[in-house]
Design an enzyme around this catalytic site. Sequence first.
Site, PDB file in Angstrom:
ATOM      1  N   ASP A  22       0.731  -1.190  -0.124  1.00 55.91           N
ATOM      2  CA  ASP A  22      -0.008   0.278  -0.086  1.00 55.91           C
ATOM      3  C   ASP A  22       1.095   1.220   0.089  1.00 55.91           C
ATOM      4  OD1 ASP A  22       0.667  -0.823   2.570  1.00 55.91           O
ATOM      5  OD2 ASP A  22      -0.369   0.819   3.323  1.00 55.91           O
ATOM      6  N   ARG A  42       4.090   1.344 -12.081  1.00 56.52           N
ATOM      7  CA  ARG A  42       3.552   0.977 -10.634  1.00 56.52           C
ATOM      8  C   ARG A  42       2.566  -0.005 -10.923  1.00 56.52           C
ATOM      9  NH1 ARG A  42       3.328   6.705  -9.884  1.00 56.52           N
ATOM     10  NH2 ARG A  42       1.095   6.865 -10.398  1.00 56.52           N
ATOM     11  N   LYS A  49      -6.387  -0.231   6.449  1.00 54.51           N
ATOM     12  CA  LYS A  49      -5.317   0.040   7.217  1.00 54.51           C
ATOM     13  C   LYS A  49      -4.915   1.574   7.480  1.00 54.51           C
ATOM     14  CE  LYS A  49      -0.662   1.075   6.503  1.00 54.51           C
ATOM     15  NZ  LYS A  49       0.678   0.815   6.003  1.00 54.51           N
ATOM     16  N   GLU A  53      -2.533   0.505  13.631  1.00 51.78           N
ATOM     17  CA  GLU A  53      -0.932   0.374  13.391  1.00 51.78           C
ATOM     18  C   GLU A  53      -0.389   1.664  14.013  1.00 51.78           C
ATOM     19  OE1 GLU A  53       0.421   0.063   9.384  1.00 51.78           O
ATOM     20  OE2 GLU A  53       2.389   0.148   9.900  1.00 51.78           O
ATOM     21  N   GLU A  84       2.823   2.660  14.581  1.00 51.89           N
ATOM     22  CA  GLU A  84       4.126   2.120  14.244  1.00 51.89           C
ATOM     23  C   GLU A  84       5.140   2.777  15.492  1.00 51.89           C
ATOM     24  OE1 GLU A  84       5.638   1.770  10.478  1.00 51.89           O
ATOM     25  OE2 GLU A  84       7.859   1.294  11.107  1.00 51.89           O
ATOM     26  N   LYS A 111      -1.605  -4.249  14.015  1.00 50.16           N
ATOM     27  CA  LYS A 111      -0.039  -4.171  13.225  1.00 50.16           C
ATOM     28  C   LYS A 111       0.746  -3.492  14.082  1.00 50.16           C
ATOM     29  CE  LYS A 111       1.666  -3.431   8.473  1.00 50.16           C
ATOM     30  NZ  LYS A 111       1.515  -3.745   7.478  1.00 50.16           N
ATOM     31  N   SER A 168       7.362  -5.053   9.351  1.00 52.97           N
ATOM     32  CA  SER A 168       8.839  -5.506   9.609  1.00 52.97           C
ATOM     33  C   SER A 168       9.567  -4.445   9.869  1.00 52.97           C
ATOM     34  CB  SER A 168       9.175  -6.114   8.218  1.00 52.97           C
ATOM     35  OG  SER A 168       8.943  -5.343   6.944  1.00 52.97           O
ATOM     36  N   GLY A 169       9.145  -3.077   9.590  1.00 50.73           N
ATOM     37  CA  GLY A 169       9.861  -2.136  10.118  1.00 50.73           C
ATOM     38  C   GLY A 169      11.225  -1.591   9.660  1.00 50.73           C
ATOM     39  N   GLY A 170      11.831  -2.404   8.738  1.00 52.04           N
ATOM     40  CA  GLY A 170      13.091  -1.911   8.419  1.00 52.04           C
ATOM     41  C   GLY A 170      14.004  -3.048   8.707  1.00 52.04           C
ATOM     42  N   SER A 197       2.632  -8.814   8.395  1.00 49.10           N
ATOM     43  CA  SER A 197       1.579  -7.928   7.348  1.00 49.10           C
ATOM     44  C   SER A 197       2.992  -7.113   6.828  1.00 49.10           C
ATOM     45  CB  SER A 197       0.769  -6.863   7.990  1.00 49.10           C
ATOM     46  OG  SER A 197       0.216  -6.009   7.174  1.00 49.10           O
ATOM     47  N   TYR A 247       5.833   6.391   4.894  1.00 50.67           N
ATOM     48  CA  TYR A 247       5.345   5.491   3.983  1.00 50.67           C
ATOM     49  C   TYR A 247       4.244   5.935   2.862  1.00 50.67           C
ATOM     50  CZ  TYR A 247       4.236   0.454   3.262  1.00 50.67           C
ATOM     51  OH  TYR A 247       3.958  -0.533   2.536  1.00 50.67           O
TER      52      TYR A 247
END
Length: 389
Positions: free
Chosen positions: A64, A86, A176, A216, A218, A258, A300-302, A327, A389
């Site tokens: 996304d 894309r 989300k 989420e 984060e 998430k 996963s955040g990096g 996710s 993001y």
Amino acid sequence: MASASFVKLNALSSPRISHRSFAHPSASPPPRVSFAIRAGAYSDELVKTAKTIASPGRGILAIDESNATCGKRLASIGLDNTEENRQAYRQLLLTTPGLGDYISGAILFEETLYQSTKDGKKFVDCLNDAKIVPGIKVDKGLVPLPGSNEESWCQGLDGLASRSAEYYKQGARFAKWRTVVSIPCGPSALAVKEAAWGLARYAAISQDNGLVPIVEPEILLDGDHPIERTLEVAEKVWSEVFFYLAQNNVMFEGILLKPSMVTPGAEHKNKASPETVAEYTLTMLKRRVPPAVPGIMFLSGGQSEAEATLNLNAMNQSPNPWHVSFSYARALQNSVLRTWQGKPEKIEDSQKALLVRAKANSLAQLGKYSAEGENEDAKKGMFVKGYTY
Ligand code: 13P
């Protein structure tokens, strides 16, 4: 349609128990009040959708990225950020044969929700045929939060109800909303409250329109703090999130979370083992997340692809109160991009690369993954300071 069982469940729960416990023995029982805390038009469907996404051995493919972020992905392999590129990239991902064996939901950007394959088949239909639930990113991104420690807040509540209704018509069944919390910036009480309140309002509006909200907040990896500090902040953030979710009468059986995994800051001198990450993360979740929530779908955040998979695997070594799964965006897409390089003759290999990662994470969801044979590239971290993001 409205869930009779939910109405009953809510009507028969605590009020009767408290009457029995506290009423004077000679008092006649008060009339039975039927009060449904949450029995909206979509209750049954929300529960079913959430359970389908949180099904054994499956997790979410997050694709996304906003057009700007997708542009960064394409630029990493020398492609221009055009709608055509894309679309080609998303087609490669979404038409991967066998994807539905490991992937139960795909989060799309608005552009993708309305796009089709080159041959004219709607992406939403490709997903439904593969038994993958289509989802949609509904937040409008982060902007500076005045009065805070240079933190941000997430926009997108204006017009959200009508947008969500439209997305539902187009085939989306979950949503989300990603907001962030920065540990090096404090986080300030204001930023945490704003993040939690925004997520709760979004979740209530999503459920009202038939979309299962992925919640989420984060907690960014940025910083040199130890894992204990991440635990402390994560507990604070999730307690506020659940406080406001409850205040907004959000039905917990019809949401998915998430979270970020609880790890040391990316710039901390020590790395934590998967066992330590699992221990801290599960401790935090068990303290804060009610078992009514069907699924925890980590970002996963990096982290590197292999690291994200190993950490997930460590969390599934004994039974949890919720489905614990993934996710991932970066930790599922990195190998694919590297293999594809924008070349049509590489599409098949790229789809195989996606299946390798999807299968590895599926095994990790079941607690059966072994990193044996993982290639070196999968072990490379993807952390970007102040990631947007
Ligand atoms: P990453 O797995 O790259 O952190 O993606 C997070 C996200 O929010 C995708 O929807």
